[in-house]
Each structure stands twice: as C-alpha cells, then as structure tokens.
Motif scaffolding. Structure first.
Motif, PDB file in Angstrom:
ATOM      1  N   PRO A 199       0.810  -1.226   0.000  1.00  0.00           N
ATOM      2  CA  PRO A 199       0.000   0.000   0.000  1.00  0.00           C
ATOM      3  C   PRO A 199       0.842   1.274   0.000  1.00  0.00           C
ATOM      4  CG  PRO A 199      -0.863  -1.592   1.581  1.00  0.00           C
ATOM      5  CD  PRO A 199       0.452  -2.142   1.098  1.00  0.00           C
ATOM      6  N   GLY A 200       1.973   1.248   0.674  1.00  0.00           N
ATOM      7  CA  GLY A 200       2.829   2.426   0.743  1.00  0.00           C
ATOM      8  C   GLY A 200       3.802   2.543  -0.408  1.00  0.00           C
ATOM      9  N   GLY A 201       3.706   1.615  -1.373  1.00  0.00           N
ATOM     10  CA  GLY A 201       4.633   1.618  -2.495  1.00  0.00           C
ATOM     11  C   GLY A 201       5.654   0.506  -2.387  1.00  0.00           C
ATOM     12  N   GLY A 202       6.167   0.078  -3.496  1.00  0.00           N
ATOM     13  CA  GLY A 202       7.160  -0.987  -3.510  1.00  0.00           C
ATOM     14  C   GLY A 202       6.513  -2.361  -3.627  1.00  0.00           C
ATOM     15  N   ASN A 203       7.346  -3.370  -3.767  1.00  0.00           N
ATOM     16  CA  ASN A 203       6.879  -4.739  -3.944  1.00  0.00           C
ATOM     17  C   ASN A 203       7.509  -5.684  -2.927  1.00  0.00           C
ATOM     18  OD1 ASN A 203       5.365  -4.062  -6.251  1.00  0.00           O
ATOM     19  ND2 ASN A 203       7.086  -4.466  -7.613  1.00  0.00           N
ATOM     20  N   VAL A 204       6.758  -6.715  -2.610  1.00  0.00           N
ATOM     21  CA  VAL A 204       7.276  -7.876  -1.900  1.00  0.00           C
ATOM     22  C   VAL A 204       7.072  -9.058  -2.837  1.00  0.00           C
ATOM     23  CG1 VAL A 204       6.922  -9.459   0.021  1.00  0.00           C
ATOM     24  CG2 VAL A 204       6.840  -7.007   0.412  1.00  0.00           C
ATOM     25  N   TRP A 205       8.075  -9.919  -2.942  1.00  0.00           N
ATOM     26  CA  TRP A 205       7.997 -11.048  -3.861  1.00  0.00           C
ATOM     27  C   TRP A 205       7.696 -12.335  -3.103  1.00  0.00           C
ATOM     28  CZ3 TRP A 205       8.182 -10.424  -9.072  1.00  0.00           C
ATOM     29  CH2 TRP A 205       8.626  -9.176  -9.539  1.00  0.00           C
ATOM     30  N   ASP A 206       6.677 -13.060  -3.587  1.00  0.00           N
ATOM     31  CA  ASP A 206       6.364 -14.370  -3.028  1.00  0.00           C
ATOM     32  C   ASP A 206       7.003 -15.434  -3.902  1.00  0.00           C
ATOM     33  OD1 ASP A 206       4.836 -13.496  -0.891  1.00  0.00           O
ATOM     34  OD2 ASP A 206       2.991 -13.453  -2.066  1.00  0.00           O
ATOM     35  N   GLU A 207       7.912 -16.208  -3.316  1.00  0.00           N
ATOM     36  CA  GLU A 207       8.467 -17.371  -4.001  1.00  0.00           C
ATOM     37  C   GLU A 207       7.504 -18.526  -3.768  1.00  0.00           C
ATOM     38  OE1 GLU A 207      11.900 -20.184  -2.638  1.00  0.00           O
ATOM     39  OE2 GLU A 207      12.820 -18.509  -3.754  1.00  0.00           O
ATOM     40  N   TYR A 208       7.039 -19.138  -4.838  1.00  0.00           N
ATOM     41  CA  TYR A 208       6.062 -20.202  -4.688  1.00  0.00           C
ATOM     42  C   TYR A 208       6.415 -21.368  -5.606  1.00  0.00           C
ATOM     43  CZ  TYR A 208       3.771 -19.354  -9.194  1.00  0.00           C
ATOM     44  OH  TYR A 208       3.500 -19.256 -10.538  1.00  0.00           O
ATOM     45  N   TYR A 209       5.751 -22.496  -5.386  1.00  0.00           N
ATOM     46  CA  TYR A 209       5.927 -23.673  -6.222  1.00  0.00           C
ATOM     47  C   TYR A 209       4.573 -24.067  -6.792  1.00  0.00           C
ATOM     48  CZ  TYR A 209      10.767 -24.382  -4.826  1.00  0.00           C
ATOM     49  OH  TYR A 209      12.127 -24.222  -4.642  1.00  0.00           O
ATOM     50  N   GLY A 210       4.499 -24.154  -8.126  1.00  0.00           N
ATOM     51  CA  GLY A 210       3.254 -24.518  -8.791  1.00  0.00           C
ATOM     52  C   GLY A 210       3.330 -25.927  -9.344  1.00  0.00           C
ATOM     53  N   SER A 211       2.202 -26.629  -9.353  1.00  0.00           N
ATOM     54  CA  SER A 211       2.156 -28.017  -9.774  1.00  0.00           C
ATOM     55  C   SER A 211       2.547 -28.185 -11.240  1.00  0.00           C
ATOM     56  CB  SER A 211       0.742 -28.575  -9.563  1.00  0.00           C
ATOM     57  OG  SER A 211       0.630 -29.864 -10.121  1.00  0.00           O
ATOM     58  N   LEU A 212       3.373 -29.201 -11.493  1.00  0.00           N
ATOM     59  CA  LEU A 212       3.788 -29.557 -12.849  1.00  0.00           C
ATOM     60  C   LEU A 212       3.294 -30.947 -13.240  1.00  0.00           C
ATOM     61  CD1 LEU A 212       7.511 -28.343 -12.692  1.00  0.00           C
ATOM     62  CD2 LEU A 212       5.576 -27.134 -13.735  1.00  0.00           C
ATOM     63  N   GLY A 213       2.510 -31.588 -12.369  1.00  0.00           N
ATOM     64  CA  GLY A 213       1.965 -32.895 -12.690  1.00  0.00           C
ATOM     65  C   GLY A 213       2.794 -34.046 -12.145  1.00  0.00           C
ATOM     66  N   CYS A 214       2.380 -35.266 -12.487  1.00  0.00           N
ATOM     67  CA  CYS A 214       3.001 -36.483 -11.990  1.00  0.00           C
ATOM     68  C   CYS A 214       3.228 -37.457 -13.138  1.00  0.00           C
ATOM     69  CB  CYS A 214       2.109 -37.158 -10.943  1.00  0.00           C
ATOM     70  SG  CYS A 214       1.618 -36.114  -9.550  1.00  0.00           S
ATOM     71  N   GLY A 215       4.139 -38.399 -12.937  1.00  0.00           N
ATOM     72  CA  GLY A 215       4.379 -39.402 -13.955  1.00  0.00           C
ATOM     73  C   GLY A 215       5.205 -40.563 -13.440  1.00  0.00           C
ATOM     74  N   GLY A 216       5.053 -41.720 -14.106  1.00  0.00           N
ATOM     75  CA  GLY A 216       5.816 -42.898 -13.760  1.00  0.00           C
ATOM     76  C   GLY A 216       7.005 -43.074 -14.678  1.00  0.00           C
ATOM     77  N   GLY A 217       7.680 -44.223 -14.577  1.00  0.00           N
ATOM     78  CA  GLY A 217       8.887 -44.473 -15.337  1.00  0.00           C
ATOM     79  C   GLY A 217       8.713 -44.289 -16.839  1.00  0.00           C
ATOM     80  N   GLY A 218       9.604 -43.520 -17.450  1.00  0.00           N
ATOM     81  CA  GLY A 218       9.570 -43.278 -18.885  1.00  0.00           C
ATOM     82  C   GLY A 218       8.670 -42.150 -19.320  1.00  0.00           C
ATOM     83  N   SER A 219       7.959 -41.519 -18.398  1.00  0.00           N
ATOM     84  CA  SER A 219       7.035 -40.441 -18.772  1.00  0.00           C
ATOM     85  C   SER A 219       7.725 -39.084 -18.715  1.00  0.00           C
ATOM     86  CB  SER A 219       5.813 -40.444 -17.851  1.00  0.00           C
ATOM     87  OG  SER A 219       6.201 -40.206 -16.501  1.00  0.00           O
ATOM     88  N   SER A 220       7.047 -38.070 -19.238  1.00  0.00           N
ATOM     89  CA  SER A 220       7.570 -36.703 -19.225  1.00  0.00           C
ATOM     90  C   SER A 220       6.403 -35.735 -19.104  1.00  0.00           C
ATOM     91  CB  SER A 220       8.370 -36.412 -20.502  1.00  0.00           C
ATOM     92  OG  SER A 220       7.547 -36.554 -21.647  1.00  0.00           O
ATOM     93  N   GLY A 221       6.724 -34.507 -18.769  1.00  0.00           N
ATOM     94  CA  GLY A 221       5.676 -33.498 -18.626  1.00  0.00           C
ATOM     95  C   GLY A 221       6.300 -32.139 -18.403  1.00  0.00           C
ATOM     96  N   GLY A 222       5.485 -31.216 -17.917  1.00  0.00           N
ATOM     97  CA  GLY A 222       5.976 -29.868 -17.669  1.00  0.00           C
ATOM     98  C   GLY A 222       4.837 -28.906 -17.439  1.00  0.00           C
ATOM     99  N   GLY A 223       5.167 -27.633 -17.426  1.00  0.00           N
ATOM    100  CA  GLY A 223       4.167 -26.603 -17.209  1.00  0.00           C
ATOM    101  C   GLY A 223       4.812 -25.238 -17.221  1.00  0.00           C
ATOM    102  N   VAL A 224       3.966 -24.214 -17.104  1.00  0.00           N
ATOM    103  CA  VAL A 224       4.416 -22.829 -17.134  1.00  0.00           C
ATOM    104  C   VAL A 224       4.133 -22.185 -15.782  1.00  0.00           C
ATOM    105  CG1 VAL A 224       4.086 -20.577 -18.212  1.00  0.00           C
ATOM    106  CG2 VAL A 224       4.050 -22.643 -19.617  1.00  0.00           C
ATOM    107  N   ILE A 225       5.135 -21.519 -15.224  1.00  0.00           N
ATOM    108  CA  ILE A 225       5.039 -20.904 -13.905  1.00  0.00           C
ATOM    109  C   ILE A 225       5.343 -19.413 -14.026  1.00  0.00           C
ATOM    110  CG2 ILE A 225       5.936 -20.928 -11.546  1.00  0.00           C
ATOM    111  CD1 ILE A 225       4.522 -23.513 -12.284  1.00  0.00           C
TER     112      ILE A 225
END
Length: 225
Positions: free
Chosen positions: A172-198
C-alpha cells in the motif's frame, strides 16, 4: 508436513529402494494427480538483494533474489517466456562490484540443453527440493518460465513435481514484496515426461523443483530443466 531437503543426483539409487514411510507424512503430503498444472502449492515472502542487473548500460528494476549466481550461465526470458539474446548485460553487487553475466544466447542449443538437472524423490511421501538449475533473468513483469521434466525409464515409482516461480505483491505504501512459490507440474511414472508454465516476472533467480513420490514406499528419479 513439507520437508525441504536439497539432494544431489548421486542419491538416485537410494530413491528407488523401497523404504518404510511414516503414515503421518503420507497423509499430510497427498499426490497431486488431481491438481491442475500451475496450481500454487506453497508461498514464501522473499526480500530481493540490493544487487542490480544492467542491460546495455541501463540499470534495470529486475529483482535479484538471494542465491543468484552471477558467475553461472543465465537464460534471459522475454514477456512470453522465450529465450532472447540481449546486448551487454552485467551485474552490480551491493558492494559496488561489477561482473559480466554469462548470458546464454537463444541460439546456443547446446548451452540450453546443459540446463537439465537431476531430481530424486525418495519413497517417504514427503516433499524434497532439487539442486538449483540454470539461472533465469526475466525482463518483464509478465515473464513466465517453462519447466520440463522426465522420469527415468528404470524408475519403479511415480513422481510428482512443482516448479519454482515468483509473484509480486504491491505494498500500500509503495514498492513490492515477492512471493516465491511452487506450482504443480503434474506427476508421472517411469519413462514419462511433462511440464508446465510458472509465473516468474522481472526476477533474476535460479530454476528449481520440488518433488515427491506418489508411490510410497517406492521412490522415483528423473531430470528437469
């Protein structure tokens, strides 16, 4: 219970060995298959350092996060999350020391490929944090970061992953505070691949993932970038 432990790739074998998992840990860290990609999982307020990134002789408002290594290769991303080649880029520390940043050109596919790092999720049903990946410098408040991951073909378990990102909170008084967070990228078993945009924003930091085995007491391992 969320456990943040940095692991090296030498622990891959240990992650694939079936070990007993405490029931309480499994209950508090459920698998993420039902969560949409990019879902925010955890957030922590981070205060940027007083270091500055200079591009083509101009001091930018890019927020430099603790742990950013000016000596490591860095990928510069535009507002679309795409690698861009910039002119002269340097780093000025809080103490006034200037360093040239080793920015990776968008055309250097070999250097970009070197950003792949290993991750290991022991079969405990709790979250772990990977070793740091490549450095990323976002030049826009709208910059996003793409994550890709794979699970080793010989991995007996299933892994769930989250990618690190940042969100700016305007005070409110100006300036920024940054939140470091972790967003879901999914799950997978052997040989699988995936990803996402954060979401990343105009931030200089390093890519990192959190991972958890969804197949306790069997672990999983793979690579991310």
């Amino acid at each position: 219970m969320k456990i943040k432990t940095t692991l090296s790739t030498v622990a891959v074998v240990g992650a694939l060995v079936a070990v007993g998992a405490p029931a309480s840990a499994a209950e508090l860290s459920p698998p993420l298959e039902s969560l949409p990609i990019g879902t925010e999982m955890s957030a922590e307020g981070i205060e940027p350092t007083g270091d500055k990134v200079v591009i083509d002789g101009e001091v930018t408002d890019i927020a430099v996060m603790p742990g950013f290594d000016p000596a490591a290769p860095a990928v510069v991303l535009d507002e679309n999350g795409q690698p861009v080649t910039v002119g002269e880029i340097s780093f000025i520390s809080e103490e006034g020391e200037t360093h040239q940043l080793a920015a990776v050109p968008s055309t250097n596919r070999a250097a970009l490929a070197s950003c792949w790092k290993g991750w290991v999720a022991p079969g405990t049903g709790t979250w772990y944090t990977s070793v740091p990946g490549c450095s990323v410098i976002g030049i826009s408040a709208d910059t996003t970061v793409g994550y890709d991951w794979t699970v080793d073909f010989n991995s007996l378990g299933t892994g769930c992953l989250q990618g690190k990102g940042y969100k700016a909170r305007h005070l409110p008084g100006g300036g920024n505070v940054w939140d470091e967070y972790y967003g879901s990228l999914g799950c997978g078993g052997g040989g699988s691949s995936g990803g996402g945009v954060i979401k990343w924003g105009n931030v200089a930091s390093t890519k990192q993932v959190q991972m958890m085995s969804a197949s306790t007491p069997v672990g999983a391992a793979g690579m991310f970038q």
